[in-house]
Design a protein around this motif. Structure first.
Motif, PDB file in Angstrom:
ATOM      1  N   ARG A 170       0.832  -1.202   0.000  1.00 63.82           N
ATOM      2  CA  ARG A 170       0.000   0.000   0.000  1.00 63.82           C
ATOM      3  C   ARG A 170       0.869   1.255   0.000  1.00 63.82           C
ATOM      4  NH1 ARG A 170      -4.613   3.046   2.157  1.00 63.82           N
ATOM      5  NH2 ARG A 170      -3.720   4.148   3.913  1.00 63.82           N
ATOM      6  N   GLN A 171       1.911   1.261   0.822  1.00 64.28           N
ATOM      7  CA  GLN A 171       2.796   2.432   0.860  1.00 64.28           C
ATOM      8  C   GLN A 171       3.376   2.711  -0.524  1.00 64.28           C
ATOM      9  OE1 GLN A 171       4.852   0.866   4.702  1.00 64.28           O
ATOM     10  NE2 GLN A 171       5.809   2.820   4.222  1.00 64.28           N
ATOM     11  N   VAL A 172       3.914   1.653  -1.148  1.00 61.72           N
ATOM     12  CA  VAL A 172       4.552   1.822  -2.456  1.00 61.72           C
ATOM     13  C   VAL A 172       3.525   2.273  -3.487  1.00 61.72           C
ATOM     14  CG1 VAL A 172       5.709   0.615  -4.350  1.00 61.72           C
ATOM     15  CG2 VAL A 172       6.370   0.152  -1.985  1.00 61.72           C
ATOM     16  N   SER A 173       2.328   1.677  -3.449  1.00 62.20           N
ATOM     17  CA  SER A 173       1.394   2.008  -4.520  1.00 62.20           C
ATOM     18  C   SER A 173       0.822   3.416  -4.349  1.00 62.20           C
ATOM     19  CB  SER A 173       0.320   0.934  -4.688  1.00 62.20           C
ATOM     20  OG  SER A 173      -0.643   1.032  -3.697  1.00 62.20           O
ATOM     21  N   LYS A 209      15.001  -3.414   0.475  1.00 61.59           N
ATOM     22  CA  LYS A 209      14.259  -2.171   0.243  1.00 61.59           C
ATOM     23  C   LYS A 209      13.669  -2.122  -1.166  1.00 61.59           C
ATOM     24  CE  LYS A 209      18.272   0.358  -1.358  1.00 61.59           C
ATOM     25  NZ  LYS A 209      19.583   0.710  -0.959  1.00 61.59           N
ATOM     26  N   ILE A 210      12.701  -1.239  -1.318  1.00 59.39           N
ATOM     27  CA  ILE A 210      12.141  -0.972  -2.644  1.00 59.39           C
ATOM     28  C   ILE A 210      12.428   0.484  -2.976  1.00 59.39           C
ATOM     29  CG2 ILE A 210      10.017  -0.844  -4.013  1.00 59.39           C
ATOM     30  CD1 ILE A 210       8.868  -3.024  -2.159  1.00 59.39           C
ATOM     31  N   GLU A 211      13.057   0.719  -4.129  1.00 59.69           N
ATOM     32  CA  GLU A 211      13.318   2.097  -4.540  1.00 59.69           C
ATOM     33  C   GLU A 211      12.366   2.454  -5.670  1.00 59.69           C
ATOM     34  OE1 GLU A 211      17.911   2.819  -4.772  1.00 59.69           O
ATOM     35  OE2 GLU A 211      17.464   0.699  -5.132  1.00 59.69           O
ATOM     36  N   ILE A 212      11.874   3.674  -5.615  1.00 62.90           N
ATOM     37  CA  ILE A 212      10.998   4.164  -6.686  1.00 62.90           C
ATOM     38  C   ILE A 212      11.661   5.406  -7.264  1.00 62.90           C
ATOM     39  CG2 ILE A 212       8.662   4.965  -7.251  1.00 62.90           C
ATOM     40  CD1 ILE A 212       7.985   3.776  -4.326  1.00 62.90           C
ATOM     41  N   ILE A 213      11.919   5.377  -8.541  1.00 64.68           N
ATOM     42  CA  ILE A 213      12.559   6.534  -9.165  1.00 64.68           C
ATOM     43  C   ILE A 213      11.635   7.088 -10.243  1.00 64.68           C
ATOM     44  CG2 ILE A 213      14.591   7.372 -10.433  1.00 64.68           C
ATOM     45  CD1 ILE A 213      15.599   4.388  -9.095  1.00 64.68           C
ATOM     46  N   LYS A 222       6.056  11.621   0.701  1.00 64.08           N
ATOM     47  CA  LYS A 222       7.020  11.611   1.805  1.00 64.08           C
ATOM     48  C   LYS A 222       6.483  10.785   2.983  1.00 64.08           C
ATOM     49  CE  LYS A 222       9.995  14.660   4.538  1.00 64.08           C
ATOM     50  NZ  LYS A 222      11.225  13.949   4.176  1.00 64.08           N
ATOM     51  N   ARG A 223       5.184  10.973   3.254  1.00 64.60           N
ATOM     52  CA  ARG A 223       4.584  10.287   4.396  1.00 64.60           C
ATOM     53  C   ARG A 223       4.650   8.764   4.249  1.00 64.60           C
ATOM     54  NH1 ARG A 223      -0.751  12.512   4.745  1.00 64.60           N
ATOM     55  NH2 ARG A 223       0.383  14.262   5.623  1.00 64.60           N
ATOM     56  N   TYR A 224       4.421   8.282   3.025  1.00 67.77           N
ATOM     57  CA  TYR A 224       4.328   6.831   2.856  1.00 67.77           C
ATOM     58  C   TYR A 224       5.654   6.148   2.525  1.00 67.77           C
ATOM     59  CZ  TYR A 224      -0.696   7.081   3.331  1.00 67.77           C
ATOM     60  OH  TYR A 224      -1.959   7.259   3.837  1.00 67.77           O
ATOM     61  N   THR A 225       6.747   6.905   2.498  1.00 71.04           N
ATOM     62  CA  THR A 225       8.037   6.268   2.208  1.00 71.04           C
ATOM     63  C   THR A 225       9.017   6.559   3.339  1.00 71.04           C
ATOM     64  OG1 THR A 225       8.684   8.221   0.909  1.00 71.04           O
ATOM     65  CG2 THR A 225       7.772   6.366  -0.295  1.00 71.04           C
TER      66      THR A 225
END
Lengths: 416, 140
Positions: free
Chosen positions: B41-44, B71-75, B116-119
């Motif tokens: 959920r955080q990532v999506s 970890k999962i990185e989102i760029i 920012k809140r979810y990562t």
């Protein structure tokens, strides 16, 4: 093990791939020339039954004539039954028909639905509950949430669906009117419009066991009723419907939610739309809502696979059936300000991570990398000829060892 | 230590109906990896907000999701107008979205704050006139 209600007649199945491409949870494969259903993934939505061009799939149901051992038989018709008949604006004729085909009494599920509407209004006022509250009346949706949307489990309304409330009320009424009856004498027969409700009744819900004794298909009853109703046209019915507009409206999409008297609701029907709405709620990408009604079938319960009439015609008929009815005929007693204990269902469906490749994360990562690699070599046209619903699913089936080798793909461009 | 997995998506500009597709796809892949529902959920959510931002402000861009063991990185990278004052943009309720977008229910000024809140980590690199690259990390 979850007992499903979708059954395949292997001799009729040609392996044509129609169901394969329509299954919303990718639960079907074509193996050995015919469809095979993965029971862990199936949500009993009935989509495959609906689309099968060969009538090879059907919903398993009990036949009324095979369950005659109860001394006192009570029919519990779903309100969708009322939308099946042409030129009929009096529900009493249908109820009389049910008596004429061998039931001792009828208890309308629509009556219980009106109470569930009242309970919903009360529940929505409970402080601290997770909003939007998602209706738990469609069992296919509840199962979909337990398999795919674990984060939304707490949004499900913890109140029993109308069928169960109706079962409790029907039994209580029978015992009051006939004190001589033993519990084992009374048989409660739900007349179901869909396969999902059959499965729900068979499996219960977590530890909750359904209070319905026998489920029979609406289709099956329909043909028996036609004859009986013709006969009773000349005499006036001895039984009176006790449902109002609200209860009958539950049969089609939007009926349940519009009755909560709150304009912050949404109603979506059809399994694809249901998925879209659940995705949006999960992402927080939806306006502030109080209540969400979701129905796996297009049009709502009138679109169930065991109904006769097309859902849009059935919905129009329901309009004329309920036109002159009171808004509701089943209300809470005056001072009641809480939902009765026995109508609560604290059981939440358990999250089953069916999509997970392996219990071990590193192994899942490795498998996923392999899937992506195989997939890039596949044609990407999702033709279904290999027996898997898409090229991606085929790659996954290969990596999971469910398909032996890549030669099952008949249109391979290249593979290394 | 297994190799990291990279999922790449092109985010189409000026098409609200397709915005969010990458985040739905990522969600499916993370489920297959057996990642916990809360992390998914955080990532999506972070991705969805990022996608919408790129559609509203930058005519689209690209999204890469890199899954590692820990970890999962989102760029998210775009060649849009860039952010003049990052600190201001990070304030809840601040938005430069045009009215046409706001009338659709977007542009409430919650995109970047939500990301920012979810990562667990978020860095923004932006040059006015050149574009913006946002990197987010969700720890496993």
């Amino acid at each position: 093990m979850y007992a499903h209600s979708v059954e395949l007649d292997v001799s009729k199945c040609t392996g044509c791939t129609t169901c394969l491409r329509h299954c919303p949870t990718e639960a079907i494969r074509i193996r050995g020339g015919h469809a095979v259903i993965n029971e862990d993934r199936c949500i009993d939505c009935g989509e495959c039954i609906r689309v099968c061009p060969n009538n090879a799939k059907k919903a398993m149901c009990s036949k009324f004539e095979h369950y005659q051992h109860y001394k006192y038989k009570i029919a519990l018709p779903a309100p969708s039954l009322y939308g099946q008949f042409d030129n009929l604006d009096d529900v009493d004729i249908i109820l009389q028909g049910l008596l004429d085909i061998g039931f001792d009494d009828v208890f309308e599920v629509a009556q219980a639905a009106e109470l569930v509407t009242e309970y919903t209004r009360l529940y929505l006022k409970t402080p601290g509950i997770k909003k939007p509250v998602i209706s738990s009346a469609c069992p296919a949706v509840v199962r979909l949430i337990s398999l795919r949307y674990p984060y939304l489990r707490d949004n499900l309304m913890p109140i029993l669906p109308p069928i169960e409330v109706a079962a409790m009320m029907a039994r209580a009424k029978a015992k009051q009117e006939h004190p001589e009856l033993e519990d084992s004498d009374i048989g409660l027969y739900f007349i179901s419009p869909c396969a999902a409700k059959v499965s729900y009744i068979r499996n219960g819900f977590g530890k909750y066991k359904s209070k319905i004794d026998v489920v029979i298909s609406l289709k099956d009853v329909y043909f028996k009723l036609l004859g009986a109703m013709k006969k009773s046209e000349t005499e006036s019915p001895t039984i009176n419907s006790k449902s109002g507009m609200i209860g009958i409206s539950w049969a089609s999409s939007g009926g349940e939610s519009s009755a909560i008297l709150n304009d912050k609701y949404l109603a979506a029907d059809g399994i694809e739309n249901v998925n879209k709405v659940l995705d949006a709620i999960e992402n927080g990408n939806i306006p502030q809502l109080e209540f969400v009604e979701l129905n796996a079938c297009t049009g709502g319960c009138v679109g169930g696979v065991m109904t006769i009439e097309n859902p849009f015609i059935a919905r129009t008929r329901l309009h004329s059936v309920r036109r002159y009815l009171p808004v509701s005929q089943n209300r809470l007693s005056g001072d009641m300000s809480y939902v009765p204990e026995n109508c609560y269902s604290s059981e939440l469906p358990e999250y089953t991570p069916i999509a997970r490749l392996s219990e071990n994360f590193s192994e899942s990562m490795r498998m996923m990398a392999q899937i992506e690699k195989i997939r890039s070599a596949l044609p990407g046209i999702d033709c279904g000829a290999c027996g898997s619903p898409s090229c991606r699913a085929f790659a996954e089936d290969l990596v999971r060892g469910m398909v032996e080798d890549v030669s099952a793909c008949k249109v391979m461009k290249k593979c290394d | 230590m297994s190799e990291s997995l990279i999922f790449h998506f092109d985010v189409d500009g000026e098409d609200f109906t397709s915005a969010g597709q990458a985040s739905v796809q990522v969600k499916k892949n993370l489920r297959r990896l057996g990642i916990s529902p809360e992390i998914i959920r955080q990532v999506s959510i972070a991705m969805y907000e990022g996608e919408i931002n790129m559609v509203i402000h930058a005519h689209g861009g690209s999204a890469d999701v890199v899954v590692n063991e820990d970890k999962i990185e989102i760029i998210l990278a775009d060649k849009g107008p860039g952010i003049a004052d990052i600190e201001l943009a990070m304030q809840e309720g601040y938005s430069t979205a045009p009215d046409s977008v706001r009338s659709l229910g977007f542009g409430a000024g919650m995109g970047l704050p939500n990301m920012k809140r979810y990562t667990d980590e978020m860095t923004i690199e932006s040059k006015v006139g050149e574009g913006t690259t946002i990197k987010m990390v969700v720890k496993l």
